[in-house]
Design an enzyme around this catalytic site. Structure first.
Site, short mmCIF file in Angstrom:
data_model
loop_
_atom_site.label_atom_id
_atom_site.label_comp_id
_atom_site.label_asym_id
_atom_site.label_seq_id
_atom_site.Cartn_x
_atom_site.Cartn_y
_atom_site.Cartn_z
N GLU A 1 8.06 -4.40 5.04
CA GLU A 1 8.47 -3.53 3.95
C GLU A 1 8.56 -2.06 4.40
O GLU A 1 8.13 -1.15 3.69
CB GLU A 1 7.49 -3.66 2.77
CG GLU A 1 7.37 -5.10 2.28
CD GLU A 1 6.21 -5.30 1.32
OE1 GLU A 1 5.24 -4.53 1.38
OE2 GLU A 1 6.27 -6.23 0.51
N GLU B 1 5.20 -12.97 6.05
CA GLU B 1 4.35 -13.45 4.95
C GLU B 1 5.01 -14.71 4.40
O GLU B 1 6.23 -14.76 4.28
CB GLU B 1 4.22 -12.42 3.83
CG GLU B 1 3.42 -11.19 4.15
CD GLU B 1 3.31 -10.25 2.96
OE1 GLU B 1 3.27 -10.74 1.80
OE2 GLU B 1 3.29 -9.03 3.17
#
Length: 345
Positions: free
Chosen positions: A3, A69
């Site tokens: 991110e 993830e």
């Protein structure tokens, strides 16, 4: 690289890292654009992407692919993990991933009567909070395991065992280490009770190789359920665990339970219907149904009632933390009362 966006600064950082330490790979989840990825990335990383999409990316790109993830371990979660492990095992280009997260970030607080509990967002009087969103680990704040950690251990274990006729096939899933550091312990169970146990020295099994070993010698009766429990344990203390630590286990079915009584089914069923009740009789069994609700309300065998309460369909389960986050109790609340309100007539 989660991110964090992408751009020339990221490319420059990646170049410096590879210059400084060529042995490390660099990932940046932000450097993904649809099916494309920045050239400075030598490994592709995606977050919570569907398995089918990961298979597509693996087929179209020569670079390794990983999940930065892929399992959000918040509350009662981390389910369907075996599907990811199947992908990792069957596609060598999909190299694995990272579970979010390792440990719950909670702090000890005491109730008014002095009981300790793990406090999280909102428990300190703050106005803005993510509530329990920081409690999403595989272990509690005091480092005791969540149930999900045991599932992880089983699915990620480095040794597999399967029954092949009268032999056991042992497979070493490690890439660099043989099985010499491990000892195999076994237990033979009949109907859940240990009949015998012992130890076996493992043969030398190279990384990513398999070998067959003979089953321990024992007698089995015609009736009964037999299982063989296997446990692979460290022979000596290692830097990361004590001697005797179990690194893998398996349970093999040797003989399924056999019934020693023949169940005789009635050739005909007698039915009676009165009011809102349907009664079905067969031999010594009598079942009663509520016609309006479609419920089995009574089941009597040999004069004994076997039901404590009518059997009703249940379309609800206890919400998890992730369910609460997307409003499941409110959006799907009608399902909670569905069985209570059901009417067939």
């Amino acid at each position: 690289g989660n991110e964090a966006g992408t751009g020339p600064n990221h490319a420059a950082m990646a170049a410096w890292i590879r210059y400084r330490d060529p042995s490390r790979f660099v990932h940046n989840e932000g450097g993904q654009y649809g099916d494309n990825a920045e050239d400075y990335l030598k490994v592709r990383s995606r977050m919570y992407t569907k398995l089918e999409k990961m298979k597509e990316l693996s087929a179209m790109d020569k670079r390794p692919i990983m999940y930065c993830e892929y399992a959000h371990s918040m509350g009662n979660s981390t389910g369907n993990l075996y599907k990811f492990v199947d992908l990792f095992s069957n596609d060598p280009k999909v190299i694995g991933g990272f579970i979010w997260d390792w440990v719950d970030q909670g702090l000890y607080k005491k109730t008014e009567d002095g009981q300790l509990y793990f406090a999280y967002g909102g428990d300190f009087g703050e106005e803005y909070t993510d509530a329990a969103f920081c409690l999403n680990g595989l272990i509690f704040p005091d480092r005791t395991p969540h149930p999900a950690l045991y599932e992880c251990k089983k699915l990620f274990q480095p040794i597999q065992a399967s029954l092949e006729g009268k032999q056991i096939k042992i497979t070493n899933l490690q890439d660099f280490t043989d099985l010499s550091p491990y000892l195999l312990k076994y237990e033979l169970l009949k109907d859940g009770e240990i009949v015998t146990n012992g130890k076996l020295e493992l043969p030398s099994i190279a990384p990513n190789a398999s070998k067959m070993i003979n089953l321990p010698a024992f007698k089995r009766e015609a009736l009964g359920e037999y299982y063989l429990n296997l446990s692979f344990e460290l022979k000596e203390q290692a830097s990361w665990a004590d001697a005797g630590h179990e690194v893998a286990w398996e349970q093999l079915t040797l003989q399924e339970a056999k019934l020693n009584k023949r169940v005789t089914l009635a050739s005909t069923l007698a039915t009676e219907e009165g009011g809102n009740e349907l009664i079905v009789k067969a031999n010594a069994a009598t079942e009663s149904f509520d016609i309006g609700k479609g419920q089995l309300v009574s089941y009597i065998v040999g004069g004994e009632e076997l039901l404590v309460a009518p059997l009703s369909p249940d379309f609800w389960r206890a919400p998890t933390d992730n369910d609460l986050a997307w409003g499941m109790p409110k959006l799907s609340g009608a399902l909670k009362e569905a069985a209570k309100n059901a009417k067939l007539s």
